[in-house]
Design a protein around this motif. Structure first.
Motif, PDB file in Angstrom:
ATOM      1  N   VAL A   1      37.158  32.888  36.835  1.00  0.00           N
ATOM      2  CA  VAL A   1      37.527  34.226  36.586  1.00  0.00           C
ATOM      3  C   VAL A   1      36.239  34.933  35.928  1.00  0.00           C
ATOM      4  CG1 VAL A   1      39.006  35.626  34.876  1.00  0.00           C
ATOM      5  CG2 VAL A   1      39.740  33.460  36.040  1.00  0.00           C
ATOM      6  N   TYR A   2      35.811  35.904  36.496  1.00  0.00           N
ATOM      7  CA  TYR A   2      34.543  36.647  36.264  1.00  0.00           C
ATOM      8  C   TYR A   2      34.879  37.851  35.227  1.00  0.00           C
ATOM      9  CZ  TYR A   2      32.091  34.252  39.832  1.00  0.00           C
ATOM     10  OH  TYR A   2      31.623  33.035  40.478  1.00  0.00           O
ATOM     11  N   VAL A   3      34.100  37.896  34.128  1.00  0.00           N
ATOM     12  CA  VAL A   3      34.057  39.135  33.239  1.00  0.00           C
ATOM     13  C   VAL A   3      32.892  40.053  33.357  1.00  0.00           C
ATOM     14  CG1 VAL A   3      34.720  39.979  30.826  1.00  0.00           C
ATOM     15  CG2 VAL A   3      36.021  38.051  31.790  1.00  0.00           C
ATOM     16  N   SER A   4      32.834  41.263  33.319  1.00  0.00           N
ATOM     17  CA  SER A   4      31.613  41.885  33.307  1.00  0.00           C
ATOM     18  C   SER A   4      31.745  43.309  32.576  1.00  0.00           C
ATOM     19  CB  SER A   4      30.909  41.977  34.474  1.00  0.00           C
ATOM     20  OG  SER A   4      31.629  42.673  35.542  1.00  0.00           O
ATOM     21  N   GLU A   5      30.574  43.383  31.698  1.00  0.00           N
ATOM     22  CA  GLU A   5      30.620  44.796  31.210  1.00  0.00           C
ATOM     23  C   GLU A   5      29.096  45.233  30.874  1.00  0.00           C
ATOM     24  OE1 GLU A   5      32.117  45.403  27.464  1.00  0.00           O
ATOM     25  OE2 GLU A   5      31.912  43.271  26.779  1.00  0.00           O
TER      26      GLU A   5
ATOM     27  N   PRO B   1      36.422  48.028  42.335  1.00  0.00           N
ATOM     28  CA  PRO B   1      35.807  47.008  41.682  1.00  0.00           C
ATOM     29  C   PRO B   1      36.782  45.842  41.264  1.00  0.00           C
ATOM     30  CG  PRO B   1      34.354  48.944  40.853  1.00  0.00           C
ATOM     31  CD  PRO B   1      35.602  49.328  41.951  1.00  0.00           C
ATOM     32  N   MET B   2      37.736  46.292  40.690  1.00  0.00           N
ATOM     33  CA  MET B   2      39.001  45.292  40.134  1.00  0.00           C
ATOM     34  C   MET B   2      40.119  45.259  41.372  1.00  0.00           C
ATOM     35  SD  MET B   2      39.146  45.649  36.237  1.00  0.00           S
ATOM     36  CE  MET B   2      40.817  45.132  35.834  1.00  0.00           C
ATOM     37  N   GLY B   3      39.462  45.760  42.666  1.00  0.00           N
ATOM     38  CA  GLY B   3      40.692  45.453  43.700  1.00  0.00           C
ATOM     39  C   GLY B   3      39.731  44.285  44.403  1.00  0.00           C
ATOM     40  N   LYS B   4      38.766  43.861  43.992  1.00  0.00           N
ATOM     41  CA  LYS B   4      38.256  42.776  44.795  1.00  0.00           C
ATOM     42  C   LYS B   4      39.158  41.680  44.906  1.00  0.00           C
ATOM     43  CE  LYS B   4      33.931  41.744  43.921  1.00  0.00           C
ATOM     44  NZ  LYS B   4      33.103  41.697  45.187  1.00  0.00           N
ATOM     45  N   GLY B   5      39.160  40.896  45.963  1.00  0.00           N
ATOM     46  CA  GLY B   5      39.825  39.672  45.991  1.00  0.00           C
ATOM     47  C   GLY B   5      41.310  39.860  46.729  1.00  0.00           C
ATOM     48  N   VAL B   6      41.853  40.940  46.645  1.00  0.00           N
ATOM     49  CA  VAL B   6      43.158  40.997  47.083  1.00  0.00           C
ATOM     50  C   VAL B   6      43.194  40.858  48.420  1.00  0.00           C
ATOM     51  CG1 VAL B   6      44.758  43.000  47.929  1.00  0.00           C
ATOM     52  CG2 VAL B   6      43.880  43.095  45.672  1.00  0.00           C
ATOM     53  N   VAL B   7      42.108  41.240  49.255  1.00  0.00           N
ATOM     54  CA  VAL B   7      41.623  40.542  50.521  1.00  0.00           C
ATOM     55  C   VAL B   7      40.330  39.926  50.264  1.00  0.00           C
ATOM     56  CG1 VAL B   7      41.119  41.014  53.206  1.00  0.00           C
ATOM     57  CG2 VAL B   7      42.713  42.348  51.875  1.00  0.00           C
ATOM     58  N   PRO B   8      39.904  38.504  50.508  1.00  0.00           N
ATOM     59  CA  PRO B   8      38.665  38.036  50.330  1.00  0.00           C
ATOM     60  C   PRO B   8      37.673  38.680  50.874  1.00  0.00           C
ATOM     61  CG  PRO B   8      40.577  36.277  51.334  1.00  0.00           C
ATOM     62  CD  PRO B   8      40.995  37.818  51.437  1.00  0.00           C
ATOM     63  N   ASP B   9      36.439  38.621  49.733  1.00  0.00           N
ATOM     64  CA  ASP B   9      35.160  39.286  49.967  1.00  0.00           C
ATOM     65  C   ASP B   9      34.695  38.921  51.497  1.00  0.00           C
ATOM     66  OD1 ASP B   9      35.544  41.134  47.745  1.00  0.00           O
ATOM     67  OD2 ASP B   9      34.360  39.679  46.545  1.00  0.00           O
ATOM     68  N   SER B  10      35.066  37.614  51.794  1.00  0.00           N
ATOM     69  CA  SER B  10      34.470  37.014  52.923  1.00  0.00           C
ATOM     70  C   SER B  10      34.817  37.513  54.290  1.00  0.00           C
ATOM     71  CB  SER B  10      34.581  35.633  53.043  1.00  0.00           C
ATOM     72  OG  SER B  10      35.993  35.158  52.954  1.00  0.00           O
ATOM     73  N   HIS B  11      36.080  38.463  54.187  1.00  0.00           N
ATOM     74  CA  HIS B  11      36.655  38.902  55.366  1.00  0.00           C
ATOM     75  C   HIS B  11      35.830  39.768  56.329  1.00  0.00           C
ATOM     76  CE1 HIS B  11      39.751  40.543  58.003  1.00  0.00           C
ATOM     77  NE2 HIS B  11      40.464  39.729  57.494  1.00  0.00           N
TER      78      HIS B  11
ATOM     79  N   ALA C   1      31.553  35.170  31.883  1.00  0.00           N
ATOM     80  CA  ALA C   1      31.275  36.448  31.537  1.00  0.00           C
ATOM     81  C   ALA C   1      29.893  36.876  31.730  1.00  0.00           C
ATOM     82  CB  ALA C   1      31.756  36.657  30.137  1.00  0.00           C
ATOM     83  N   PHE C   2      29.472  37.987  32.026  1.00  0.00           N
ATOM     84  CA  PHE C   2      28.185  38.780  32.307  1.00  0.00           C
ATOM     85  C   PHE C   2      27.918  39.841  31.382  1.00  0.00           C
ATOM     86  CE2 PHE C   2      29.056  36.787  36.418  1.00  0.00           C
ATOM     87  CZ  PHE C   2      27.863  35.696  36.561  1.00  0.00           C
ATOM     88  N   GLU C   3      27.369  39.842  30.135  1.00  0.00           N
ATOM     89  CA  GLU C   3      27.427  40.909  29.333  1.00  0.00           C
ATOM     90  C   GLU C   3      26.050  41.539  29.096  1.00  0.00           C
ATOM     91  OE1 GLU C   3      29.916  41.533  26.674  1.00  0.00           O
ATOM     92  OE2 GLU C   3      31.153  40.597  28.128  1.00  0.00           O
ATOM     93  N   GLY C   4      26.016  42.832  29.296  1.00  0.00           N
ATOM     94  CA  GLY C   4      24.855  43.569  28.875  1.00  0.00           C
ATOM     95  C   GLY C   4      24.549  43.307  27.297  1.00  0.00           C
ATOM     96  N   ASP C   5      23.256  43.342  27.129  1.00  0.00           N
ATOM     97  CA  ASP C   5      22.998  42.900  25.434  1.00  0.00           C
ATOM     98  C   ASP C   5      23.772  43.921  24.593  1.00  0.00           C
ATOM     99  OD1 ASP C   5      21.085  44.484  26.805  1.00  0.00           O
ATOM    100  OD2 ASP C   5      19.501  43.871  25.314  1.00  0.00           O
TER     101      ASP C   5
ATOM    102  N   ARG D   1      38.588  39.309  38.481  1.00  0.00           N
ATOM    103  CA  ARG D   1      37.302  39.983  38.144  1.00  0.00           C
ATOM    104  C   ARG D   1      37.834  41.191  37.240  1.00  0.00           C
ATOM    105  NH1 ARG D   1      34.227  44.008  38.615  1.00  0.00           N
ATOM    106  NH2 ARG D   1      31.998  43.992  38.494  1.00  0.00           N
ATOM    107  N   LEU D   2      37.357  40.972  35.949  1.00  0.00           N
ATOM    108  CA  LEU D   2      37.543  41.938  35.001  1.00  0.00           C
ATOM    109  C   LEU D   2      36.298  42.726  34.718  1.00  0.00           C
ATOM    110  CD1 LEU D   2      39.954  39.735  32.809  1.00  0.00           C
ATOM    111  CD2 LEU D   2      40.465  41.300  34.855  1.00  0.00           C
ATOM    112  N   ASP D   3      36.473  44.010  34.676  1.00  0.00           N
ATOM    113  CA  ASP D   3      35.178  44.977  34.002  1.00  0.00           C
ATOM    114  C   ASP D   3      35.770  46.000  33.285  1.00  0.00           C
ATOM    115  OD1 ASP D   3      35.776  46.879  35.775  1.00  0.00           O
ATOM    116  OD2 ASP D   3      34.468  46.545  37.245  1.00  0.00           O
ATOM    117  N   ALA D   4      34.705  46.968  32.975  1.00  0.00           N
ATOM    118  CA  ALA D   4      34.910  48.095  32.304  1.00  0.00           C
ATOM    119  C   ALA D   4      35.955  49.037  32.635  1.00  0.00           C
ATOM    120  CB  ALA D   4      33.561  48.751  31.706  1.00  0.00           C
ATOM    121  N   GLY D   5      36.393  49.156  33.810  1.00  0.00           N
ATOM    122  CA  GLY D   5      37.468  49.640  34.288  1.00  0.00           C
ATOM    123  C   GLY D   5      37.226  51.228  34.390  1.00  0.00           C
TER     124      GLY D   5
END
Length: 600
Positions: free
Chosen positions: A395-399, A241-251, A458-462, A419-423
């Protein structure tokens, strides 16, 4: 400026180490440290809860590659900050926590907020020490800063007694010169050449090789070398999840849409900065092939051979250096599939992408709530028209369980650490602190002054939002124009009701029965939250913008306005409650399918 107090000495030590921002909450006695730091030009970001500021400091270390610093009061402040310390430890983020404490002469007397923080935090940190004198402070701060950063990153802690902070230094006291406190970047080690050769021979002989890219690779700034390795070898890759973007997702070699098929069928896996923990199902069957050979590349020797890992296939070293070694050793080799692995990935990806596309394009019937997939599709379409993904301006944040899981595959990344998430710790409540940290790392630090400002979305669950929702005031106070979507299904994992009237009926029944529930229903479920809570009003109460959204048109309009806004914006998106769906976290599912059982 002459150093006259302990607080000034502490602040100066931090400045001389190169610290430019401190996240925290002040109170007696640490307020003096914060004020002295501000006087020295260090930014101090004041939060509303120690959990949020410790989360912010921890992820700031991940994004910048230098330790984040957190300052809190003693006792309850330390207890609350322990949440961020645990998050730092689990995710291997470099974090230095400083806290006030009782006077040295008052220990054991029941002093103000007295607590033995060293005994509490020693098992959870790499280094924990209590300052005993003025002479002790510079060296302790330097060692704690270096220790949290060097080797496997993690948290360190310094306990600062009130009499040390508030004490007056003698005129003869001479603090260290700034150059004596500087800590250079951690030393890097390459991999053992024998093991590099063994790894390349394994990859050359593989019929179904796979590269897994973890957030450790992103932290190591190894993106250039990993992209070269993928392009040169043509081996498929799978980001965590947080390794996304090291190589572009479009690859074209990105196997994210065929994750299960990739793990299940790969025979040789090169693991770069990722651990064989729950996120990767421990490297075990049925999610993985029991015959898979796993080449682990990690900075931490203790990680080599863990779970399904094999010690003799592990390479200890800095990821960027090891990747360069592997690329050189594989210079004359290119993966030429002799198995059905590529077709397995392609078939699985096509099936999953079609399913996702159908869900995203399915328009919402009038009078029914949005689905997660449809809501995200509308948001993504609007954002792409304002800031194309390839430009890396977001920059995306999600939890949150569904909120985070579903958004992960819908919003593509082309750049690392965005991209930062709950990790690894699956920590709920990190979102607001992560927003502040992202702003400081990308838009407020001296290093970011020459780059284009990034919008934080940011995408936040309620449920997740509720852990730290009051930090909306922090965002407003520091004028952080984040765009926050509260994806509101009125519950944890799922809600109870699809209509407000139904919820009110249940509420009325509860009151009329004097809180004694009849057989059906038996009151609100443990996962229930108040139906259609007006979270957007938290933004408007602070002078920000709030949008309450039920329809597709309302969501598109709110997204556009929120992205262009120069103040914090909360978009409260009402989505389907998900009644009857299984409660769980998608990546934790270890149950074998019938297909799995047949292959075992």
């Amino acid at each position: 400026m002459a150093v006259k107090t302990g607080a000034q000495l502490i602040a100066r030590s931090l400045r001389d180490l190169g610290v430019t921002v401190i996240f925290g909450i002040v109170g007696i006695p640490v307020v003096e440290i914060a004020e002295e730091a501000i006087n020295l030009g260090i930014r101090f970001v004041a939060f509303r809860n120690e959990q949020a500021c410790s989360y912010a400091a921890s992820v700031y270390g991940y994004m910048t590659g230098r330790p984040g610093v957190c300052l809190v009061v003693g006792g309850p402040g330390v207890l609350h900050a322990l949440a961020g310390i645990g998050n730092s430890s689990a995710n291997n983020f470099p974090l230095l926590v400083l806290a006030g404490s009782a006077e040295t002469t008052a220990v054991t007397k029941g002093a103000f907020q007295e607590m033995d923080a060293i005994s509490l935090l020693t098992p959870h940190t790499k280094f924990a020490v209590r300052a005993s004198s003025f002479d002790f402070i510079p060296g302790a701060v330097k060692n704690a800063y270096r220790t949290c950063w060097y080797g496997r990153p993690g948290p360190t802690f310094i306990d600062l007694p009130a009499d040390i902070i508030q004490g007056k230094l003698s005129p003869e006291f001479s603090p260290p010169q700034p150059e004596n406190l500087l800590v250079s970047s951690p030393p890097k080690a390459g991999g053992d050449p024998t093991l590099i050769l063994k790894a390349t021979q394994l990859l050359r002989s593989a019929s179904a090789p796979l590269i897994i890219i973890g957030k450790g690779a992103a932290y190591a700034r190894a993106e250039s070398g990993i992209r070269k390795l993928v392009d040169q070898t043509q081996v498929p890759f799978l980001p965590t999840p947080m390794g996304k973007g090291v190589v572009p997702d479009s690859h074209p070699l990105n196997a994210s849409s065929a994750r299960s098929a990739a793990l299940k069928n790969a025979d040789v896996v090169l693991l770069l900065g990722a651990r064989l923990n729950w996120i990767l199902h421990y490297g075990e069957a049925p999610k993985w092939s029991p015959k898979a050979k796993i080449i682990q590349v990690d900075i931490c020797a203790e990680e080599i051979g863990r779970n399904a890992g094999t010690p003799e296939l592990g390479i200890l070293g800095d990821i960027s250096l090891v990747v360069d070694q592997l690329t050189s050793s594989l210079a004359n080799w290119r993966y030429s599939p002799s198995s059905k692995f590529p077709s397995q990935l392609a078939d699985s990806a096509k099936k999953n992408e079609n399913k996702a596309q159908n869900a995203a394009l399915k328009q919402t019937p009038a009078g029914t709530p949005l689905t997660y997939q449809r809501a995200y599709h509308i948001i993504k379409t609007a954002l792409n028209s304002l800031a194309p993904s390839e430009e890396g301006g977001i920059v995306y944040v999600s939890e949150g369980a569904n909120t985070m899981d579903i958004s992960r595959s819908i919003f593509p990344l082309y750049h690392p650490r965005q991209r930062l998430d709950a990790g690894t710790y699956a920590t709920m409540g990190v979102g607001m602190g992560y927003i502040v940290a992202a702003h400081e790392a990308f838009n407020a630090s001296p290093e970011s002054s020459t780059s284009r400002p990034k919008k934080i979305v940011a995408f936040e669950g309620d449920s997740a939002f509720g852990f730290s929702a009051m930090e909306i005031e922090t965002l407003a106070r520091y004028r952080i124009p984040a765009l926050i979507f509260v994806v509101n299904n009125s519950g944890i994992y799922h809600g109870d009701s699809t209509s407000e009237n139904a919820w009110k009926t249940l509420q009325d029944q509860t009151v009329s029965n004097d809180t004694k529930f009849d057989a059906e229903p038996k009151g609100l479920r443990s996962t229930s939250l108040l139906y259609e809570t007006r979270y957007e009003m938290l933004a408007t109460m602070c002078g920000g913008k709030g949008h309450f959204v039920r329809t597709e048109d309302e969501l598109e309009k709110a997204t556009r306005e929120g992205f262009l806004s120069d103040t914090v914006t909360v978009v409260n998106v009402i989505v389907e409650p998900g009644i009857g769906k299984e409660i769980g976290f998608a990546w934790q599912n270890q149950k074998p399918t019938e297909e799995d059982k047949a292959k075992l």
